[in-house]
Design an enzyme around this catalytic site. Sequence first.
Site, PDB file in Angstrom:
ATOM      1  N   SER A 125      -4.864  40.600 121.647  1.00  0.00           N
ATOM      2  CA  SER A 125      -4.202  41.338 120.580  1.00  0.00           C
ATOM      3  C   SER A 125      -4.599  42.800 120.506  1.00  0.00           C
ATOM      4  O   SER A 125      -3.787  43.663 120.224  1.00  0.00           O
ATOM      5  CB  SER A 125      -4.482  40.671 119.248  1.00  0.00           C
ATOM      6  OG  SER A 125      -5.863  40.536 119.040  1.00  0.00           O
ATOM      7  N   HIS A 157      -0.703  35.230 120.480  1.00  0.00           N
ATOM      8  CA  HIS A 157       0.136  36.425 120.603  1.00  0.00           C
ATOM      9  C   HIS A 157       1.186  36.314 121.685  1.00  0.00           C
ATOM     10  O   HIS A 157       2.051  37.168 121.794  1.00  0.00           O
ATOM     11  CB  HIS A 157      -0.748  37.654 120.866  1.00  0.00           C
ATOM     12  CG  HIS A 157      -1.608  37.963 119.692  1.00  0.00           C
ATOM     13  ND1 HIS A 157      -1.224  38.797 118.679  1.00  0.00           N
ATOM     14  CD2 HIS A 157      -2.827  37.482 119.340  1.00  0.00           C
ATOM     15  CE1 HIS A 157      -2.160  38.833 117.761  1.00  0.00           C
ATOM     16  NE2 HIS A 157      -3.151  38.042 118.143  1.00  0.00           N
ATOM     17  N   LYS A 207       2.401  34.650 114.152  1.00  0.00           N
ATOM     18  CA  LYS A 207       2.821  35.923 114.745  1.00  0.00           C
ATOM     19  C   LYS A 207       4.331  35.928 114.986  1.00  0.00           C
ATOM     20  O   LYS A 207       5.079  36.412 114.162  1.00  0.00           O
ATOM     21  CB  LYS A 207       2.047  36.174 116.045  1.00  0.00           C
ATOM     22  CG  LYS A 207       0.655  36.714 115.839  1.00  0.00           C
ATOM     23  CD  LYS A 207      -0.324  35.689 115.406  1.00  0.00           C
ATOM     24  CE  LYS A 207      -1.665  36.289 115.076  1.00  0.00           C
ATOM     25  NZ  LYS A 207      -2.585  35.306 114.545  1.00  0.00           N
TER      26      LYS A 207
HETATM   27  C1  LIG Z   1      -5.910  35.207 119.404  1.00  0.00           C
HETATM   28  C2  LIG Z   1      -5.892  34.661 118.016  1.00  0.00           C
HETATM   29  N1  LIG Z   1      -6.182  33.365 117.815  1.00  0.00           N
HETATM   30  C3  LIG Z   1      -6.176  32.837 116.571  1.00  0.00           C
HETATM   31  C4  LIG Z   1      -5.889  33.597 115.460  1.00  0.00           C
HETATM   32  C5  LIG Z   1      -5.919  32.989 114.093  1.00  0.00           C
HETATM   33  O1  LIG Z   1      -4.623  32.800 113.631  1.00  0.00           O
HETATM   34  P1  LIG Z   1      -4.202  32.825 112.078  1.00  0.00           P
HETATM   35  O2  LIG Z   1      -4.129  34.258 111.680  1.00  0.00           O
HETATM   36  O3  LIG Z   1      -2.887  32.148 112.104  1.00  0.00           O
HETATM   37  O4  LIG Z   1      -5.233  32.064 111.305  1.00  0.00           O
HETATM   38  C6  LIG Z   1      -5.576  34.949 115.622  1.00  0.00           C
HETATM   39  C7  LIG Z   1      -5.261  35.784 114.458  1.00  0.00           C
HETATM   40  O5  LIG Z   1      -5.011  36.911 114.477  1.00  0.00           O
HETATM   41  C8  LIG Z   1      -5.567  35.495 116.930  1.00  0.00           C
HETATM   42  O6  LIG Z   1      -5.295  36.785 117.136  1.00  0.00           O
END
Ligand SMILES: Cc1ncc(COP(=O)(O)O)c(C=O)c1O
Length: 393
Positions: free
Chosen positions: A311, A339, A371
């Site tokens: 990200s 992502h 996302k």
């Molecule tokens: C790579 C990644 N995994 C997991 C998550 C966690 O997801 P959530 O925001 O739906 O709790 C995020 C959140 O930004 C993320 O960027």
Amino acid sequence: MANSGGGAVCNGKLPNHKKQSDSSQNGNCTKNGIVKEAQQNGKPHFYDKPIVESFEEAPLHVMVFTYMGYGIGTLFGYLRDFLRNWGIEKCNAAVEREEQKDFVPLYQNFENFYTRNLYMRIRDNWNRPICSAPGPLFDVMERVSDDYNWTFRFTGRIIKDVINMGSYNFLGLAAKYDESMKTVKDVLEEYGVGVASTRHEMGTLNKHEDLEDLVAKFLNVEAAMVFGMGFATNSMNIPALVGKGCLILSDELNHASLVLGARLSGATIRIFKHNNMQSLEKLLRDAIIYGQPRTRRAWKKILILVEGVYSMEGSIVHLPQIVALKKKYKAYLYIDEAHSIGSVGPTGRGVVEFFGMDPGDVDVFMGTFTKSFGASGGYIAGRKVREGLLVSI
Ligand SMILES: Cc1ncc(COP(=O)(O)O)c(C=O)c1O
């Protein structure tokens, strides 16, 4: 030995593609017709160019000023803590009650140092309540603080059309109030907003099962499980897959939820350089050659943790090489597609589709609905039973 995997170790090149693409034409991949569908939409779903990556470095003066600001804030923090200790300045933060001083402390004073002294100064920049759909522009509720950001009160004014730099909306779904919202409304009216129980007790609705089937079908895998929170999908499921005596090889830029899951699992964690196949292969080789520290027993499992698209950097996982390495060294692969799902590949099915590979090559798919899908929650998907890896979806 280092090079016996052929192209697998050459960073940034994808020489093994054709073979993997061929294997995707049979078996699991075409079973339910989804990948065939993807192939027929006129776009090649097969990426055969070298991946060229460059990462922007913060300019030196920005780094110097940032660290200087941090240093000055910290010095003032110590000064103010000193004044608070002596009762010269009022302390608004949580403190141990005088009559409980003999108990084990609930607060570690220093843990709160950052919140008390640095975050509190700029707290008004975060957690701002919004009052419109979270599109590229949204409306925020104006609030002011009368006690230097310890508490806030709303003025009743709405600040219109502020640039949204705080939430995802990859496909624009979060901002569209059209037919899809009517479906959401109908379902909420029929089912309510919660199940008031865990999935293990009485919390499974037919909608959960429908969603799980849909996710599995979309990803072209055997089964999926869905969870109410993306972060917890990682942090709570990784400990179910590996534990003591297992080894996790984790990309240095992995998300905090993967890092937390890895730490909670009790497995040994080793970090490889971001997307660097030489670094990963060295760790894999060392793990096979030396085994566990002290006992030298073989690791029970080796799990490679990566993301589909990172990200902060926007870089994409070097999936073909990682799959080649994991096969060569008999490791398992867990890929977080938070992502990449919905946004990568001709039909949005993520990095496996982007690289034209076989979903069977990845042991555990993880993704979130936050996302691309403009919702909340996460999923774990893959084969129903994965030999050696405790997964029972
Ligand atoms: C790579 C990644 N995994 C997991 C998550 C966690 O997801 P959530 O925001 O739906 O709790 C995020 C959140 O930004 C993320 O960027």
